[in-house]
Design an enzyme around this catalytic site. Structure first.
Site, PDB file in Angstrom:
ATOM      1  N   GLU A  19       0.834  -1.304  -0.077  1.00 22.32           N
ATOM      2  CA  GLU A  19       0.051   0.058  -0.011  1.00 22.32           C
ATOM      3  C   GLU A  19       0.815   1.253   0.055  1.00 22.32           C
ATOM      4  O   GLU A  19       0.539   2.299  -0.848  1.00 22.32           O
ATOM      5  CB  GLU A  19      -1.012   0.053   1.297  1.00 22.32           C
ATOM      6  N   ASN A  73       1.054   4.025  -3.071  1.00 26.98           N
ATOM      7  CA  ASN A  73       0.865   5.279  -2.981  1.00 26.98           C
ATOM      8  C   ASN A  73       2.112   6.301  -3.349  1.00 26.98           C
ATOM      9  O   ASN A  73       2.046   7.178  -3.883  1.00 26.98           O
ATOM     10  CB  ASN A  73       0.800   5.621  -1.444  1.00 26.98           C
ATOM     11  N   ARG A  76     -10.214   3.790  -7.247  1.00 27.66           N
ATOM     12  CA  ARG A  76      -9.131   3.550  -5.950  1.00 27.66           C
ATOM     13  C   ARG A  76     -10.201   3.379  -4.842  1.00 27.66           C
ATOM     14  O   ARG A  76     -11.195   4.113  -4.792  1.00 27.66           O
ATOM     15  CB  ARG A  76      -8.490   5.037  -5.948  1.00 27.66           C
TER      16      ARG A  76
END
Lengths: 108, 140
Positions: free
Chosen positions: B45, B49, B103
């Site tokens: 994650e 990002n 998303r």
């Protein structure tokens, strides 16, 4: 990526890792098949999925929206405990049908 | 006590690469499958990002550093990308900084659930750094 049609459901077998890098291909294939076959239910068979993060969750949510508009449903099968964990964390379990018993009969 | 530093291109195929590296590094703590999966997912994650939000598809360098001390692991993923204007908002569950594609806005929620602590520092136009800590073996 293996796909098959079974009892009015599109069964998709994502292979390997489902992350932001690989999710586009799964999304594209699922949407293409929905359009071409007119089938409105999708089952993701995760028995070949080794990993999934929130990119996979986003993709499944997107497919939920698409099939819901068509009156269809999303099913998840054969998910490992790790994949089930992230599905649970995301709340996705409330909008998809999780089939915990892997149905071996349907592996063509 | 152990530490490592990895620098890589902000390309999406390196999300898996970073997961592989952190998994290998974590092995000395003898994590359970579940702990390994949690750390890998949190790293995935954070790296995603950096690639998607930090650099927005442009080329940049993502740095992953980690250190093991006792039975705890600390991991920092940083970038010199666009930075986050409102960190609190960014960390709100289901907030997505991106309008396109799909998303889920779950990245920070996942990091916070799977790791014991998550700290984010960021400056617009300078970059972002996410530090996460987890004690391995505490689940018994």
């Amino acid at each position: 990526m293996k796909t098959l049609i079974e009892s009015g459901t599109l069964v998709i077998f994502p292979e390997g890792d489902i992350d932001q890098h690989s999710v586009g291909r799964i999304r594209g294939e699922a949407d293409r098949l929905l359009l071409n076959t007119g089938i409105r239910n999708i089952a993701f068979d995760m028995s070949r999925t080794s990993f999934m993060d929130s990119a996979g969750i986003g993709m499944i949510i997107g497919r939920c929206r698409k099939v819901a508009a068509l009156g269809g449903k999303i099913y998840i099968r054969g998910a490992s405990p790790e994949v089930l964990r992230i599905i649970g964390l995301s709340g996705l379990g409330n909008i998809v049908n999780i089939e915990e018993e892997h149905n071996e009969q349907n592996e063509a | 006590m152990n530490r490592m530093r990895l620098e890589f291109l902000s390309a999406s195929q390196n999300e898996r690469f970073a997961r592989g590296v952190i998994s290998a590094f974590l092995l000395e703590l003898d994590p359970t499958l579940s702990e390994l999966s949690e750390v890998k997912t949190a790293v995935s994650e954070a790296v995603t990002n950096a690639v998607i939000h930090g650099y927005r598809g442009r080329s940049g360098t993502v740095v992953m550093e980690s250190c093991i001390s006792g039975s705890s692991v600390t991991i920092t993923v940083s970038d010199k990308g666009c930075g986050i204007a409102d960190i609190e908002q960014a960390m709100e569950a289901l907030y997505s900084g991106s309008d396109d594609e799909e998303r889920s806005g779950l990245g920070f929620t996942i990091m916070q659930s799977f790791m014991d602590e998550v700290e984010v520092t960021s400056e617009v136009g300078v970059g972002t750094s996410v530090t996460m800590r987890k004690k391995i073996g505490s689940a018994g």
